[in-house]
Design an enzyme around this catalytic site. Structure first.
Site, PDB file in Angstrom:
ATOM      1  N   SER A  61      -2.519  -2.981   5.848  1.00 32.97           N
ATOM      2  CA  SER A  61      -2.226  -2.051   6.948  1.00 32.97           C
ATOM      3  C   SER A  61      -1.097  -2.660   7.769  1.00 32.97           C
ATOM      4  O   SER A  61      -1.046  -3.889   7.931  1.00 32.97           O
ATOM      5  CB  SER A  61      -3.479  -1.902   7.823  1.00 32.97           C
ATOM      6  OG  SER A  61      -3.130  -1.389   9.089  1.00 32.97           O
ATOM      7  N   GLY A  63       0.839  -1.206   0.000  1.00 32.27           N
ATOM      8  CA  GLY A  63       0.000   0.000   0.000  1.00 32.27           C
ATOM      9  C   GLY A  63       0.871   1.252   0.000  1.00 32.27           C
ATOM     10  O   GLY A  63       0.626   2.208  -0.755  1.00 32.27           O
ATOM     11  N   HIS A  64       1.924   1.256   0.832  1.00 31.96           N
ATOM     12  CA  HIS A  64       2.850   2.399   0.844  1.00 31.96           C
ATOM     13  C   HIS A  64       3.583   2.484  -0.494  1.00 31.96           C
ATOM     14  O   HIS A  64       3.811   3.583  -1.011  1.00 31.96           O
ATOM     15  CB  HIS A  64       3.914   2.233   1.938  1.00 31.96           C
ATOM     16  CG  HIS A  64       3.382   2.222   3.334  1.00 31.96           C
ATOM     17  ND1 HIS A  64       3.348   1.100   4.117  1.00 31.96           N
ATOM     18  CD2 HIS A  64       2.875   3.228   4.095  1.00 31.96           C
ATOM     19  CE1 HIS A  64       2.850   1.406   5.302  1.00 31.96           C
ATOM     20  NE2 HIS A  64       2.549   2.683   5.317  1.00 31.96           N
TER      21      HIS A  64
END
Ligand code: PAF
Length: 287
Positions: free
Chosen positions: A187, A36-37
């Site tokens: 996450s 995600g990052h």
């Protein structure tokens, strides 16, 4: 890839690039990087000449009973991932470089109203911590653009509001949520889930997906009572699946206010815990 821990040294390094007319994209993170990052870095890479990624676990945004001490710190692995993703500069300051005074004595930046609802109602002070540190990062790096994940949708809207209210000339770019194959939004906190909780965790995404389908297939714009009914049914469903829900809501996508009769761009948002892990997720709804 350069790594800086000092404010003066990173400023100096960026001055020369700016003079050369290069655009700067900032990806603020707390490290423990996942795909995600890396999607944020990839988007920043596409839009800017220079990509700066900050890694700082910000104590000001954690509540007294939250996971600041246990938050995973994986600087070496993060640096390898960032290098592979084409990052130019990593900014990894120490705690006392960012907060040289006691945190109670620090100037803070707060966006009222918007930060007191949804996650803000359950994590008092959290968004004030986010806006304060993001403000400092913006002042240190002076980016042209800054990148935030849509998974933390309220955070994205809070930062857009801060930038607009304070007349900052930074473009805030939201990047779509990256999910695991079973739908769970990626996450860093997913690492806290045990095997049993991990198996249950996609229930949040599935419950929001059901809400989205139900609303898109039948509810008229502004028919607020059904939204509330659908959201409380979803919250009950989460409880049945073993979650402890904080909230499930349908809101206006632009500003997270309660939808009115004309609103066709909505968002379903949910936050719920599985054991000690608090998960959040959201899905856009178009009528
Ligand atoms: O989304 C995060 O990881 C953090 O809230 C942020 C934006 C890096 C501020 O500490």
């Amino acid at each position: 890839m350069q790594t800086h821990t000092g404010i003066e040294t990173i400023r100096e390094a960026l001055v020369a690039e700016r003079v050369a007319g290069k655009s700067v994209g900032l990806v603020p993170t707390m490290g423990n990087l996942h795909p995600g990052h890396l999607a944020l870095v990839e988007t920043a890479r596409r839009d800017n000449d220079l990509v700066v990624v900050s890694i700082f676990v910000n104590p000001l945004q954690f509540g007294p009973n939250e996971d600041f001490d246990g938050y995973p710190r994986t600087l070496e692995e993060d640096a390898e991932k960032l290098e592979r993703a084409g990052t130019d500069v990593v900014f990894a300051p120490s705690l006392d470089r960012i907060y040289p005074k006691s945190m109670q004595a620090m100037t803070t930046v707060a966006v009222p109203g918007l930060t007191r609802i949804l996650c803000g109602a359950h994590r008092p002070g959290h968004f004030d911590g986010v806006t304060t540190v993001v403000n400092k990062l913006f002042n240190i790096i002076s980016p042209d653009r800054a990148y935030f994940g849509e998974k933390d949708y309220q955070q994205l809207i809070v930062i857009r509001t801060m930038v607009s209210d304070l007349d900052m000339t930074i473009e805030v770019v939201g990047v779509p949520t990256v999910r695991d194959t079973d739908g769970l939004a990626l996450s860093s906190r997913n690492a806290y889930l045990d095997t049993n909780e991990r198996a249950k965790a996609p229930g949040l995404y599935r419950t929001l997906s059901k809400m989205k389908a139900e609303i898109e297939s039948g509810v008229r714009p502004g028919d607020a009572r059904p939204y509330e009914e659908i959201a409380s049914a979803a919250s009950a469903e989460l409880e049945r699946l073993g979650f402890l829900p904080d909230y499930v809501k349908v809101r206006k996508r632009a500003d997270l206010e309660i939808p009115d009769a004309t609103c066709t761009e909505l968002i379903a948002l949910g936050a719920a815990s599985l054991g000690r892990t608090r998960l959040i997720d959201n899905l856009s709804i178009d009528l």
